[in-house]
Design an enzyme around this catalytic site. Structure first.
Site, short mmCIF file in Angstrom:
data_model
loop_
_atom_site.label_atom_id
_atom_site.label_comp_id
_atom_site.label_asym_id
_atom_site.label_seq_id
_atom_site.Cartn_x
_atom_site.Cartn_y
_atom_site.Cartn_z
N TYR A 145 0.86 -1.19 0.00
CA TYR A 145 0.00 0.00 0.00
C TYR A 145 0.89 1.23 0.00
O TYR A 145 1.86 1.30 0.74
CB TYR A 145 -0.89 0.00 1.25
CG TYR A 145 -1.76 1.24 1.39
CD1 TYR A 145 -2.80 1.48 0.50
CD2 TYR A 145 -1.54 2.15 2.42
CE1 TYR A 145 -3.62 2.61 0.64
CE2 TYR A 145 -2.34 3.28 2.56
CZ TYR A 145 -3.38 3.51 1.67
OH TYR A 145 -4.18 4.62 1.81
N ASP A 240 9.17 2.74 -0.16
CA ASP A 240 8.13 3.39 0.62
C ASP A 240 8.35 2.99 2.08
O ASP A 240 8.00 1.89 2.50
CB ASP A 240 6.74 2.97 0.13
CG ASP A 240 5.63 3.67 0.89
OD1 ASP A 240 5.93 4.34 1.91
OD2 ASP A 240 4.47 3.55 0.49
N LYS A 268 4.09 8.73 9.04
CA LYS A 268 3.91 8.09 10.35
C LYS A 268 4.95 8.55 11.39
O LYS A 268 4.86 9.67 11.84
CB LYS A 268 3.81 6.58 10.16
CG LYS A 268 2.61 6.29 9.22
CD LYS A 268 2.11 4.88 9.14
CE LYS A 268 0.80 4.86 8.37
NZ LYS A 268 0.79 4.11 7.13
C1 PLP Z 1 0.19 4.65 5.75
C2 PLP Z 1 0.96 4.43 4.51
C3 PLP Z 1 0.92 5.32 3.44
C4 PLP Z 1 -0.03 6.49 3.39
O1 PLP Z 1 0.22 7.40 4.40
P1 PLP Z 1 -0.95 8.42 4.85
O2 PLP Z 1 -0.28 9.32 5.82
O3 PLP Z 1 -2.02 7.56 5.43
O4 PLP Z 1 -1.39 9.13 3.62
C5 PLP Z 1 1.77 5.12 2.38
N1 PLP Z 1 2.61 4.07 2.36
C6 PLP Z 1 2.66 3.17 3.37
C7 PLP Z 1 3.66 2.06 3.30
C8 PLP Z 1 1.82 3.32 4.46
O5 PLP Z 1 1.86 2.39 5.43
#
Ligand code: PLP
Length: 428
Positions: A145, A240, A268
């Protein structure tokens, strides 16, 4: 009780004015049933519902709260920063200090830009990759994701086709034609794709420790292969690290696996509980970005001084307290506590863990390394485990495919409590 509404009352109210009663879908408890608990306060390892019920929390707001809830120093930093104004729309010392910290801690990073969410970070990193390479195609992996930008809301097409299909209504099929989806842990798939389209691929984006569809730990050799094949074809490798960055260690997953991406995205933990995202890479690549270069990207609240203060303070505390080592120890302790319990459970269940990220994997055999290897029948069993834990005042994410997080606020006694409750739930 102080005469407050119950969670159910609040949620009924919420449903009248918020779609599904929430501002992010998984919070609605759709996968587990029932009505979500409404939180009025949180501190350390615990959250308190509006009814005054205290829950031991392993959700950590889905990852950011690596120090636990409302860490006093972070709260103080936020209070002090906000006294000096909450946003300037102009450069400020704290954003420079956080950028220096991020560049110092993350391997290979020379420049970073702050945004306000992980979604913006990945969306912008992909734009930079396309601008830098002059190519359009993006490769992503099913089970990873990367936020909800249009080009990334895709699922694998049927059969061998790697062309993606939108995984959300509202995303034009024409948009996702530029995104190719492959299963994780599949060298032949990526080799074939690069053989066919290598000169048109701008970037491969992956969570180096995929943690959004269970915890799908990858072989280091596979990540090395991605590094090598992207380099050979002039495509960029994007890690990511929105979950893994500053959680798995000061240098995120990249440092842990010893593979360096061209671009990395963060979110995060980097915001210490406030809305911050970031993406960065080498000077050469990042100089594509406006105002230095032709790739446009901007944000009214980017580099927000209050959010920057929360992020900087969080990273300083982690460094000062050897936080990453402490979290690894906690992870080992969790494993030791859970192992005998899981081994004697009636049905197959195992713990998959990387540092302070863990996942209860409800299937037998070796831990899955790709989304396709996950047994979907786990969902039914998960519902019972989730509600059993919740009735014992333990909060894990309301989905079989979400991971749990340890924080520095967790203590041995919390892990004991978790193990005892899980033991009861798995025997019943
Ligand atoms: C949470 C997440 C996102 C998106 O971040 P948001 O702050 O919710 O937009 C993108 N990549 C990964 C791996 C994530 O866990």
């Amino acid at each position: 009780m102080n005469g407050e509404l119950s969670s159910e009352d609040y949620f009924a109210r919420a449903q009248r004015v918020l779609p599904g009663g929430v501002n992010s879908p998984v919070r609605a408890f759709g996968a587990v049933g029932g009505s979500p608990l409404v939180i009025r306060r949180a501190r350390g390892a615990e959250i308190e519902t509006v009814e005054g019920r205290f829950l031991l929390d392993f959700v950590a707001s889905w990852g950011p709260l690596i120090l636990g809830h409302a860490h006093p120093e972070v709260v103080r930093a936020i209070a002090e920063a906000s006294q000096r104004g909450t946003t300037y729309g102009a450069p400020c010392p704290v954003e420079i200090a956080l950028a220096e910290k991020v560049v110092f801690l993350y391997p290979g990073l020379q420049k970073v830009r702050f945004v306000s969410s992980g979604t913006e970070a990945t969306m912008s990193a992909i734009r930079v990759a396309r601008g830098f390479t002059g190519r359009d195609l993006i490769v992503k992996f099913s089970g990873c994701y990367h936020g909800h930008a249009d080009h990334l809301l895709v699922s694998a097409g049927s059969g061998l086709a790697t062309f993606a299909q939108p995984s959300s209504a509202g995303v034009p099929a024409a948009f996702v034609e530029q995104t190719l989806v492959l299963p994780l842990d599949d060298r032949n798939g990526i080799d074939q794709l690069f053989r066919e389209k290598g000169d048109r691929i701008a970037a491969v984006i992956i969570e180096p420790v995929p943690a959004n569809n269970g915890l799908l730990l990858q072989h280091v050799a596979y990540l090395e292969h991605l590094r090598e094949i992207t380099r050979r074809h002039g495509a960029l490798l994007i890690f990511d690290e929105v979950i893994s960055g500053f959680r798995l260690g000061p240098g995120g997953a990249a440092q842990r696996v010893g593979v360096l991406p061209d671009l990395a995205t963060f979110g995060k933990v980097i915001g210490g509980g406030l809305p911050v995202g970031a993406f960065g890479g080498s000077e050469e690549i990042m100089s594509c970005l406006a105002p230095d270069g032709p790739v446009y990207q901007a944000g009214t609240l980017s580099g927000n001084p209050v959010a920057m203060a929360a992020g900087l303070t969080t990273l300083q505390i982690l460094e000062r307290e050897n936080g990453w080592e402490a979290l690894e120890q906690l992870g080992v302790m969790l494993e030791e506590r859970l192992q005998p319990i899981l081994a004697s459970a009636r049905d197959a269940v195992s713990l998959v863990r990387c540092g302070s990220i863990f996942w209860l994997c409800l299937q037998g055999g070796s831990a899955p390394r790709c989304a396709e290897a996950i047994d979907a029948s786990a969902e039914d069993r998960f519902r019972g485990i989730f509600s059993g834990l919740l009735s014992r005042d333990i909060s894990i994410a309301p989905s079989a495919y979400e991971v749990g997080f340890l924080s520095l606020a967790h203590e041995e006694q919390h892990l004991d409590r978790f193990a005892k409750a899980l033991g009861e739930v798995l025997q019943s």
